[in-house]
Design an enzyme around this catalytic site. Structure first.
Site, PDB file in Angstrom:
ATOM      1  N   ASN A 196      -3.829   1.516 -13.537  1.00 54.64           N
ATOM      2  CA  ASN A 196      -2.788   1.066 -12.737  1.00 54.64           C
ATOM      3  C   ASN A 196      -1.395   1.352 -12.945  1.00 54.64           C
ATOM      4  O   ASN A 196      -1.404   2.113 -13.521  1.00 54.64           O
ATOM      5  CB  ASN A 196      -3.064  -0.348 -13.495  1.00 54.64           C
ATOM      6  CG  ASN A 196      -2.147  -1.466 -12.729  1.00 54.64           C
ATOM      7  OD1 ASN A 196      -1.747  -1.534 -11.899  1.00 54.64           O
ATOM      8  ND2 ASN A 196      -1.027  -2.193 -14.139  1.00 54.64           N
ATOM      9  N   HIS A 241       2.517   0.570 -12.728  1.00 53.69           N
ATOM     10  CA  HIS A 241       3.825  -0.885 -13.597  1.00 53.69           C
ATOM     11  C   HIS A 241       5.260  -0.536 -13.047  1.00 53.69           C
ATOM     12  O   HIS A 241       5.537   0.850 -14.054  1.00 53.69           O
ATOM     13  CB  HIS A 241       2.808  -1.353 -14.649  1.00 53.69           C
ATOM     14  CG  HIS A 241       4.293  -2.683 -14.818  1.00 53.69           C
ATOM     15  ND1 HIS A 241       3.566  -3.658 -14.428  1.00 53.69           N
ATOM     16  CD2 HIS A 241       5.026  -2.763 -16.100  1.00 53.69           C
ATOM     17  CE1 HIS A 241       4.708  -4.823 -14.685  1.00 53.69           C
ATOM     18  NE2 HIS A 241       5.055  -4.424 -15.726  1.00 53.69           N
ATOM     19  N   GLY A 294       1.099  -1.237  -0.517  1.00 59.53           N
ATOM     20  CA  GLY A 294      -0.104  -0.389  -0.173  1.00 59.53           C
ATOM     21  C   GLY A 294       1.235   1.324   0.458  1.00 59.53           C
ATOM     22  O   GLY A 294      -0.140   2.187   0.622  1.00 59.53           O
ATOM     23  N   MET A 322      -3.310  -7.754  -7.566  1.00 60.06           N
ATOM     24  CA  MET A 322      -2.671  -8.998  -7.988  1.00 60.06           C
ATOM     25  C   MET A 322      -3.788  -9.730  -8.965  1.00 60.06           C
ATOM     26  O   MET A 322      -2.926 -11.114  -9.126  1.00 60.06           O
ATOM     27  CB  MET A 322      -1.914 -10.121  -6.690  1.00 60.06           C
ATOM     28  CG  MET A 322      -0.244  -8.588  -5.869  1.00 60.06           C
ATOM     29  SD  MET A 322       0.575  -8.379  -7.277  1.00 60.06           S
ATOM     30  CE  MET A 322       1.531  -9.580  -7.951  1.00 60.06           C
ATOM     31  N   ILE A 366      -6.485  -9.890 -12.086  1.00 57.38           N
ATOM     32  CA  ILE A 366      -6.434  -9.947 -13.164  1.00 57.38           C
ATOM     33  C   ILE A 366      -7.939  -9.828 -12.684  1.00 57.38           C
ATOM     34  O   ILE A 366      -8.941 -10.242 -13.233  1.00 57.38           O
ATOM     35  CB  ILE A 366      -6.307 -10.786 -14.299  1.00 57.38           C
ATOM     36  CG1 ILE A 366      -4.599 -10.986 -14.302  1.00 57.38           C
ATOM     37  CG2 ILE A 366      -6.240 -10.509 -15.486  1.00 57.38           C
ATOM     38  CD1 ILE A 366      -3.696 -11.936 -15.306  1.00 57.38           C
TER      39      ILE A 366
HETATM   40  C1  GRF Z   1       4.387  -1.144  -7.152  1.00 62.05           C
HETATM   41  O1  GRF Z   1       5.894  -1.830  -7.499  1.00 62.05           O
HETATM   42  C2  GRF Z   1       3.692  -1.205  -8.594  1.00 62.05           C
HETATM   43  O2  GRF Z   1       4.055  -0.602  -9.713  1.00 62.05           O
HETATM   44  C3  GRF Z   1       2.712  -2.583  -8.545  1.00 62.05           C
HETATM   45  O3  GRF Z   1       3.077  -3.289  -7.430  1.00 62.05           O
HETATM   46  C4  GRF Z   1       3.524  -2.214  -6.651  1.00 62.05           C
HETATM   47  C5  GRF Z   1       3.057  -1.792  -5.365  1.00 62.05           C
HETATM   48  O4  GRF Z   1       3.743  -1.391  -4.496  1.00 62.05           O
HETATM   49  N1  GRF Z   1       2.164  -2.741  -9.420  1.00 62.05           N
HETATM   50  P1  GRF Z   1       2.704  -0.938  -3.229  1.00 62.05           P
HETATM   51  O5  GRF Z   1       2.216  -2.189  -2.746  1.00 62.05           O
HETATM   52  O6  GRF Z   1       1.903   0.452  -3.921  1.00 62.05           O
HETATM   53  O7  GRF Z   1       3.418  -0.915  -2.528  1.00 62.05           O
END
Ligand code: GRF
Length: 190
Positions: A109, A111, A14, A92, A94
């Site tokens: 999103n 990434h 988070g 996580m 889809i």
């Molecule tokens: C981040 O690196 C984001 O790019 C990827 O998942 C991770 C989530 O990190 N999709 P967090 O839970 O926001 O700390």
């Protein structure tokens, strides 16, 4: 100014959620985080949301007969919030085409790579293995293909010779925390 209702979907740590919460405290931020959804009730991110007094919902897919009924329940839970934008932040699961179509153009999103390079998981490991000299992060619209929709914002960082998967992840995460709130501003002010 109008503050559009935003929902944030998470599964874990988070930290991006936290950066968006912080950004949303600015009177000129065009969104208001009205809910956080997690598929994992024990995620660190859920604690952050609760501490910030945001409505939270968490359901476990294992308690549903299939992915479709899991998503139907999410839709039922979030419906009253009339979300203008759903931000996936380390979510996580889809999302199905059916779900995405219901929020057409309203799901984004983040990434941790310079898309379209390195879609999917373990991006930093693959970047290091390939001895790339730059990497970065991308905020993009979500379509039915993984890490594939139109790019909203990207930030590049240079990779040092002594960078490891972990140091690279840390460097990029710092940039993620800057560009995700920026991307939300762009999307909601269009
Ligand atoms: C981040 O690196 C984001 O790019 C990827 O998942 C991770 C989530 O990190 N999709 P967090 O839970 O926001 O700390």
């Amino acid at each position: 100014m109008i503050k559009y209702p935003i929902g944030i979907f998470i599964s874990g740590r988070g930290s991006n959620l936290k950066s968006i919460i912080n950004a949303s405290k600015d009177a000129n931020f065009p969104g208001n985080i009205v809910l956080v959804f997690s598929d994992n009730p024990n995620s660190k991110g859920m604690k952050i949301a609760l501490e910030s007094n945001i409505d939270t919902f968490s359901i476990d897919i294992n308690n549903f007969k299939d992915a479709n009924s899991f998503e139907e329940e999410i839709l039922r839970l979030i419906k009253p919030y009339n979300l203008e934008l759903i931000c996936l932040a380390g979510y996580m699961k889809i999302l199905s085409k059916k779900f995405i179509d219901k929020f057409s153009g309203k799901i984004i999103n983040i990434h941790p790579s310079l898309l379209p390079k390195y879609k999917g998981l373990n991006t930093h490991r693959r970047v290091i293995e390939n001895m790339d000299t730059i990497s970065g992060c991308t905020v993009h619209y979500v379509n039915e293909n993984l890490d594939d929709g139109e790019i909203i914002l990207q930030r590049e960082i240079s990779i040092d010779a002594d960078d490891t998967e972990n140091t690279l992840a840390d460097k990029i995460l710092k940039e993620e925390h800057i560009i995700y709130p920026e991307a939300i501003r762009l999307v909601l002010k269009k």
